[in-house]
Enzyme design. Structure first.
Site, PDB file in Angstrom:
ATOM      1  N   ARG A 167      43.379  36.980  43.804  1.00 10.60           N
ATOM      2  CA  ARG A 167      44.061  36.654  42.552  1.00 10.60           C
ATOM      3  C   ARG A 167      45.562  36.501  42.774  1.00 10.60           C
ATOM      4  O   ARG A 167      46.382  36.894  41.933  1.00 10.60           O
ATOM      5  CB  ARG A 167      43.794  37.718  41.475  1.00 10.60           C
ATOM      6  CG  ARG A 167      42.329  37.960  41.173  1.00 10.60           C
ATOM      7  CD  ARG A 167      41.643  36.730  40.583  1.00 10.60           C
ATOM      8  NE  ARG A 167      40.242  37.011  40.317  1.00 10.60           N
ATOM      9  CZ  ARG A 167      39.257  36.796  41.191  1.00 10.60           C
ATOM     10  NH1 ARG A 167      39.532  36.266  42.369  1.00 10.60           N
ATOM     11  NH2 ARG A 167      38.014  37.084  40.892  1.00 10.60           N
ATOM     12  N   SER A 242      38.496  39.071  32.414  1.00  9.08           N
ATOM     13  CA  SER A 242      38.731  40.350  33.102  1.00  9.08           C
ATOM     14  C   SER A 242      40.197  40.740  32.969  1.00  9.08           C
ATOM     15  O   SER A 242      41.081  39.997  33.379  1.00  9.08           O
ATOM     16  CB  SER A 242      38.362  40.223  34.580  1.00  9.08           C
ATOM     17  OG  SER A 242      36.992  39.942  34.724  1.00  9.08           O
ATOM     18  N   GLU A 338      45.371  41.834  35.223  1.00  8.86           N
ATOM     19  CA  GLU A 338      45.256  40.461  35.715  1.00  8.86           C
ATOM     20  C   GLU A 338      46.082  39.499  34.874  1.00  8.86           C
ATOM     21  O   GLU A 338      46.770  38.641  35.428  1.00  8.86           O
ATOM     22  CB  GLU A 338      43.785  40.039  35.740  1.00  8.86           C
ATOM     23  CG  GLU A 338      43.514  38.858  36.623  1.00  8.86           C
ATOM     24  CD  GLU A 338      42.022  38.662  36.877  1.00  8.86           C
ATOM     25  OE1 GLU A 338      41.540  37.542  36.673  1.00  8.86           O
ATOM     26  OE2 GLU A 338      41.353  39.633  37.280  1.00  8.86           O
TER      27      GLU A 338
END
Length: 342
Positions: A167, A242, A338
């Site tokens: 990520r 998420s 995130e």
């Protein structure tokens, strides 16, 4: 046609959490030729500036005090093709899931595991989006960028130059605020190698009667079914997917945790490192389904924080911090958000 700037512009429909916030100034960029005009404008020079894609990876905790630019660049172009593969370029404003479905309709494989991920093509390299054992870096060849410090310059970064991580990418670090992703190029296969060993894909394919001889389209359909069953639709329940990354920790700490929690899902993450399942940690900490007002932890997927209707961004962020503190106290693991929190 000149750019049109809107003042005190609502952003509720432009972020998937559905936060009822406003931008001091707003405009859409649907033609890269207008970028020099944008960079020379008073709202841009005054700042701050937020480049907005699908609004699916951010949490507004209040009104945005500067300029929000909606990147609306569109277009899909085949750059090269042979009997085995194709290189295709998609503009940054293209809807990601729509692009994945387009590639499958052409018989091109490689992105099927990334079906139904919200957001735009332009976000895919920034976030190095991933799901079900596949990351976008596996198919990405180049990222086409406009240099915001030199509005005449177009830069093309090869895969290695993007410095992809979990990520993560160079666009989140030294190139943050310097490069605007305008298009992304992917190398896709006409002779697919399917990735069906991660998560419930194999089980879902079997339930579909596709255990043998599955196609890329079948894998995509299986992923869509799994995600639809587990994850709330942002159109129905505000969320950003998420909310926490799966933590990567020292293997020594992971082994100590596994001694007490042998069912803790874990995966190798490089030399001396282990990746843990953040959803499991949140669930076992007793927070799955937890709710404070209209801010909650989703009842079916503990990784997802949701807005049940009237939660403010500050309330969702307070809940996120409570989740972090609880997991840290119980397991000694720090969870990292995130989405971008503004």
């Amino acid at each position: 046609m000149s750019l049109v700037f809107h003042h005190d512009h609502p952003l509720k429909t432009l972020n998937t959490f559905g936060m009822d916030v406003r931008a001091a100034t707003f405009c859409e960029l649907d033609d890269l030729a207008r970028l020099p005009e944008l960079l020379a404008s008073e709202p841009y020079r005054r700042g701050p500036v937020l480049w907005l894609g699908g609004g699916s990876n951010l949490l507004f905790t209040g009104n945005y005090p500067g300029l929000v630019v909606k990147v609306a660049l569109s277009g899909i172009t085949v750059l090269s093709e042979n009997d085995d593969e194709v290189v295709v370029e998609a503009a940054a404003g293209e809807n990601w899931h729509g692009f994945v479905q387009h590639t499958l309709a052409q018989g091109w494989a490689g992105l099927e595991n990334l079906s139904l991920i919200p957001g735009t093509v332009g976000a895919s390299p920034i976030q190095n989006i991933g799901a079900y054992g596949v990351e976008v870096k596996d198919c990405l060849t180049e990222v086409v960028c406009a240099d915001l410090h030199d509005n005449r310059a177009l830069r093309i970064l090869a895969n290695a130059e993007c410095r992809f991580g979990y990520r993560d990418s160079v666009f989140k670090h030294e190139m943050n605020g310097r490069l605007l992703v305008s298009a992304v190029r992917y190398r896709l296969s006409k002779r697919p190698t399917l990735h069906t060993g991660y998560g419930d894909i194999g089980k879902e394919l079997a339930a579909m009667g596709k255990a043998d001889g599955a196609s890329p389209r079948d894998v995509s359909d299986a992923v869509i079914r799994i995600r639809t069953a587990k994850l709330p639709d942002p159109a129905q329940l505000g969320n950003a997917g998420s909310f926490f990354k799966n933590p990567i920790i020292d293997t020594g700490l992971a082994e100590a945790l596994l001694a007490h929690h042998p069912d803790l899902p874990h995966y190798p993450a490089g030399v001396g490192k282990t990746k843990l399942a953040a959803g499991w940690l949140i669930d076992r900490a007793g927070l799955k389904g937890y709710r404070e007002g209209d801010a909650g932890v989703h009842a079916r997927q503990a990784l997802v924080l949701v807005n049940y209707g009237h939660a403010s961004g500050k309330e969702v962020w307070a809940l996120a911090q409570k989740v972090q503190a609880t997991v840290k106290e119980r397991y000694g693991v720090q969870l990292e958000p995130e989405p971008l929190v503004l």
